[in-house]
Motif scaffolding. Structure first.
Motif, short mmCIF file in Angstrom:
data_model
loop_
_atom_site.label_atom_id
_atom_site.label_comp_id
_atom_site.label_asym_id
_atom_site.label_seq_id
_atom_site.Cartn_x
_atom_site.Cartn_y
_atom_site.Cartn_z
N LYS A 246 20.67 -4.85 -5.27
CA LYS A 246 20.10 -5.98 -4.55
C LYS A 246 18.67 -6.19 -5.04
N GLU A 247 18.34 -7.43 -5.33
CA GLU A 247 16.99 -7.73 -5.79
C GLU A 247 16.01 -7.53 -4.64
N LYS A 248 14.96 -6.79 -4.91
CA LYS A 248 13.96 -6.51 -3.88
C LYS A 248 13.09 -7.74 -3.67
N GLU A 249 12.68 -7.92 -2.42
CA GLU A 249 11.81 -9.04 -2.11
C GLU A 249 10.83 -8.63 -1.02
N GLY A 250 9.86 -9.47 -0.78
CA GLY A 250 8.89 -9.19 0.26
C GLY A 250 7.61 -8.60 -0.30
N ILE A 251 6.71 -8.29 0.63
CA ILE A 251 5.40 -7.76 0.26
C ILE A 251 5.54 -6.45 -0.52
N GLY A 252 6.39 -5.57 -0.05
CA GLY A 252 6.57 -4.28 -0.72
C GLY A 252 6.99 -4.43 -2.16
N ALA A 253 7.91 -5.35 -2.41
CA ALA A 253 8.38 -5.59 -3.79
C ALA A 253 7.26 -6.18 -4.64
N ARG A 254 6.45 -7.06 -4.04
CA ARG A 254 5.33 -7.64 -4.80
C ARG A 254 4.29 -6.57 -5.11
N VAL A 255 4.03 -5.69 -4.15
CA VAL A 255 3.07 -4.60 -4.39
C VAL A 255 3.58 -3.70 -5.52
N GLU A 256 4.85 -3.36 -5.47
CA GLU A 256 5.43 -2.52 -6.52
C GLU A 256 5.30 -3.20 -7.89
N ALA A 257 5.59 -4.49 -7.96
CA ALA A 257 5.51 -5.22 -9.23
C ALA A 257 4.06 -5.26 -9.73
N LEU A 258 3.11 -5.51 -8.84
CA LEU A 258 1.70 -5.55 -9.22
C LEU A 258 1.24 -4.17 -9.70
N ARG A 259 1.68 -3.14 -8.99
CA ARG A 259 1.32 -1.76 -9.36
C ARG A 259 1.87 -1.42 -10.74
N ASN A 260 3.13 -1.78 -10.96
CA ASN A 260 3.74 -1.50 -12.27
C ASN A 260 3.07 -2.28 -13.38
N LYS A 261 2.65 -3.51 -13.08
CA LYS A 261 1.95 -4.34 -14.08
C LYS A 261 0.64 -3.66 -14.52
N LYS A 262 -0.01 -2.97 -13.58
CA LYS A 262 -1.25 -2.25 -13.91
C LYS A 262 -0.97 -0.90 -14.57
N GLY A 263 0.31 -0.47 -14.53
CA GLY A 263 0.66 0.82 -15.11
C GLY A 263 0.30 1.98 -14.21
N TRP A 264 0.17 1.73 -12.91
CA TRP A 264 -0.21 2.78 -11.96
C TRP A 264 1.02 3.41 -11.33
N THR A 265 0.91 4.68 -11.00
CA THR A 265 1.94 5.37 -10.24
C THR A 265 1.71 5.09 -8.75
N GLN A 266 2.70 5.42 -7.94
CA GLN A 266 2.52 5.30 -6.49
C GLN A 266 1.36 6.19 -6.05
N GLU A 267 1.25 7.35 -6.64
CA GLU A 267 0.18 8.29 -6.31
C GLU A 267 -1.19 7.66 -6.55
N GLU A 268 -1.35 6.99 -7.69
CA GLU A 268 -2.64 6.37 -8.03
C GLU A 268 -3.00 5.25 -7.05
N LEU A 269 -2.04 4.38 -6.74
CA LEU A 269 -2.33 3.29 -5.80
C LEU A 269 -2.54 3.84 -4.40
N ALA A 270 -1.76 4.81 -4.00
CA ALA A 270 -1.92 5.42 -2.67
C ALA A 270 -3.33 5.99 -2.51
N ARG A 271 -3.83 6.62 -3.54
CA ARG A 271 -5.19 7.18 -3.50
C ARG A 271 -6.22 6.07 -3.28
N LYS A 272 -6.04 4.92 -3.93
CA LYS A 272 -6.97 3.80 -3.77
C LYS A 272 -6.92 3.24 -2.34
#
Length: 87
Positions: free
Chosen positions: A7-33
């Motif tokens: 199922k294609e992800k949607e919503g704020i969480g999916a947008r955050v994940e896409a933006l994070r991946n575009k920056k090349g960041w891991t969940q750990e890196e964004l979580a720290r910020k």
């Protein structure tokens, strides 16, 4: 037994994940910020838990986007809002 299509992800969480991946960041890196644990960010990206308004504003600063873009996935430019006096 065939595998169901993902199922294609949607919503704020999916947008955050896409933006994070575009920056090349891991969940750990964004979580720290965001001053949160990786597991908390994971649950928010998956839509299990919502982002607070404070977290959403921090994400907008981090990714240099508007709140409208984060919430709706659409960037609005030069929106004029009529101001009427409050009575």
């Amino acid at each position: 037994m065939g595998r169901k299509a993902a199922k294609e992800k949607e919503g704020i969480g999916a947008r955050v994940e896409a933006l994070r991946n575009k920056k090349g960041w891991t969940q750990e890196e964004l979580a720290r910020k965001l001053f949160m644990k990786r597991e908390a960010l994971k649950n928010k990206e998956l839509g299990i838990r919502p982002f607070s308004l404070e977290e959403a504003c921090a994400l907008c600063e981090i990714f240099q986007i508007t709140l409208d873009e984060l919430v709706n996935g659409v960037r609005t430019e030069n929106v004029s809002i009529g101001r009427s006096p409050i009575r």
